[in-house]
Design an enzyme around this catalytic site. Structure first.
Site, PDB file in Angstrom:
ATOM      1  N   GLU A 168      -2.967   5.121   4.179  1.00  0.00           N
ATOM      2  CA  GLU A 168      -4.054   5.747   4.128  1.00  0.00           C
ATOM      3  C   GLU A 168      -4.756   4.845   2.945  1.00  0.00           C
ATOM      4  O   GLU A 168      -4.299   4.098   2.250  1.00  0.00           O
ATOM      5  CB  GLU A 168      -4.122   7.092   3.304  1.00  0.00           C
ATOM      6  CG  GLU A 168      -3.711   8.071   4.574  1.00  0.00           C
ATOM      7  CD  GLU A 168      -3.799   9.433   4.122  1.00  0.00           C
ATOM      8  OE1 GLU A 168      -4.359   9.872   2.992  1.00  0.00           O
ATOM      9  OE2 GLU A 168      -2.941  10.462   4.454  1.00  0.00           O
ATOM     10  N   HIS A 169      -6.202   4.873   3.494  1.00  0.00           N
ATOM     11  CA  HIS A 169      -7.415   4.017   2.480  1.00  0.00           C
ATOM     12  C   HIS A 169      -7.261   2.818   2.380  1.00  0.00           C
ATOM     13  O   HIS A 169      -7.348   2.024   1.284  1.00  0.00           O
ATOM     14  CB  HIS A 169      -7.287   4.792   1.160  1.00  0.00           C
ATOM     15  CG  HIS A 169      -7.515   6.367   1.222  1.00  0.00           C
ATOM     16  ND1 HIS A 169      -8.396   7.031   1.675  1.00  0.00           N
ATOM     17  CD2 HIS A 169      -6.605   7.391   1.012  1.00  0.00           C
ATOM     18  CE1 HIS A 169      -8.072   8.186   1.479  1.00  0.00           C
ATOM     19  NE2 HIS A 169      -7.086   8.571   1.100  1.00  0.00           N
ATOM     20  N   ARG A 170      -6.341   2.039   3.530  1.00  0.00           N
ATOM     21  CA  ARG A 170      -6.204   0.607   3.343  1.00  0.00           C
ATOM     22  C   ARG A 170      -5.251   0.230   2.272  1.00  0.00           C
ATOM     23  O   ARG A 170      -5.481  -1.045   1.966  1.00  0.00           O
ATOM     24  CB  ARG A 170      -7.423  -0.031   3.637  1.00  0.00           C
ATOM     25  CG  ARG A 170      -8.380   0.197   4.604  1.00  0.00           C
ATOM     26  CD  ARG A 170      -9.452  -0.777   5.096  1.00  0.00           C
ATOM     27  NE  ARG A 170      -9.207  -2.074   5.003  1.00  0.00           N
ATOM     28  CZ  ARG A 170      -8.571  -2.634   6.203  1.00  0.00           C
ATOM     29  NH1 ARG A 170      -8.359  -1.870   7.210  1.00  0.00           N
ATOM     30  NH2 ARG A 170      -8.210  -4.005   6.431  1.00  0.00           N
ATOM     31  N   LEU A 171      -4.408   1.026   1.901  1.00  0.00           N
ATOM     32  CA  LEU A 171      -3.600   0.803   0.921  1.00  0.00           C
ATOM     33  C   LEU A 171      -2.237   0.354   1.536  1.00  0.00           C
ATOM     34  O   LEU A 171      -1.219   1.042   1.142  1.00  0.00           O
ATOM     35  CB  LEU A 171      -3.453   1.920  -0.049  1.00  0.00           C
ATOM     36  CG  LEU A 171      -4.784   2.364  -0.808  1.00  0.00           C
ATOM     37  CD1 LEU A 171      -4.484   3.574  -1.764  1.00  0.00           C
ATOM     38  CD2 LEU A 171      -5.237   1.187  -1.650  1.00  0.00           C
ATOM     39  N   HIS A 172      -2.197  -0.593   2.329  1.00  0.00           N
ATOM     40  CA  HIS A 172      -1.242  -0.961   3.316  1.00  0.00           C
ATOM     41  C   HIS A 172       0.008  -1.622   2.381  1.00  0.00           C
ATOM     42  O   HIS A 172      -0.238  -2.054   1.319  1.00  0.00           O
ATOM     43  CB  HIS A 172      -1.634  -2.200   4.156  1.00  0.00           C
ATOM     44  CG  HIS A 172      -2.739  -1.666   4.813  1.00  0.00           C
ATOM     45  ND1 HIS A 172      -2.918  -0.365   5.523  1.00  0.00           N
ATOM     46  CD2 HIS A 172      -3.946  -2.093   5.051  1.00  0.00           C
ATOM     47  CE1 HIS A 172      -4.364  -0.494   6.003  1.00  0.00           C
ATOM     48  NE2 HIS A 172      -4.902  -1.569   5.901  1.00  0.00           N
TER      49      HIS A 172
END
Length: 191
Positions: A168-172
């Site tokens: 989520e939230h580009r917190l890959h």
């Protein structure tokens, strides 16, 4: 888990269950003699600690580029799992016995197509190709179709394998495995 091949096996097994079509599809990136990149989709036909294998016509562009510049990058993108795996490394030919064994598992129509196709060369019309296919069908009627001399496989021996997991939230999450000699080292990358 610090074994990239065990992790790949786990992710690949999950992809085979969740992907609607071609869970073994991977983008193959090559470069010509001037370093100009080219990418296309191919199908993974074998994998393990010795590398990742695909087969092709050796008279086509991808084979020509790999023979001139034997390095490649692979990318698996499993959208249903929100994962991807990137692989980079040197490339070599599979041995003749492996190529023969795999070719024998292909459908007869695919075998005949390998004989009929001048892969990546200009084609006047679909009818021309289908006529060549019909000619090969007649040529091999009633007998096994041997592997064409211009058809074989490549093995990408990985030096880097990156496992990317969407968050989520580009917190890959990005796990990177790099080969140093015969040992693998694991690290993380910022998203």
């Amino acid at each position: 888990m610090t074994d990239p091949f065990a992790l790949f096996d786990e992710w690949y097994a999950q992809a085979r269950q969740s992907e609607i079509n071609d869970s073994n599809a991977m983008a193959l990136a090559t470069a010509d003699e001037r370093g100009r990149p080219s990418a296309r989709m191919v199908l993974l036909k074998g994998h393990g600690p010795d590398g990742f294998v695909f087969y092709t016509n050796f008279e086509g562009r991808k084979a020509g580029e790999l023979l001139d510049n034997p390095h490649a990058a692979l990318l698996f993108h499993w959208k249903s799992l929100r994962r991807q795996v990137r692989i980079e490394g040197p490339v070599g030919r599979v041995d003749e016995a492996a190529a023969d064994a795999y070719f024998a598992t292909r459908s007869r129509d695919s075998q005949l197509g390998a004989w009929a196709s001048d892969q990546s060369q200009p084609l006047e019309s679909r009818e021309v190709f289908m006529a060549r296919y019909a000619k090969m069908r007649a040529r091999f009627e009633g007998r096994p179709v041997p592997r064409p001399p211009h058809w074989s496989g490549f093995r990408v021996k990985p030096q880097r394998i990156e496992f990317w997991q969407d968050r989520e939230h580009r917190l890959h999450e990005r796990r990177l495995f790099t080969r140093h000699g015969d040992e693998w080292h694991e690290g993380m990358l910022y998203p």
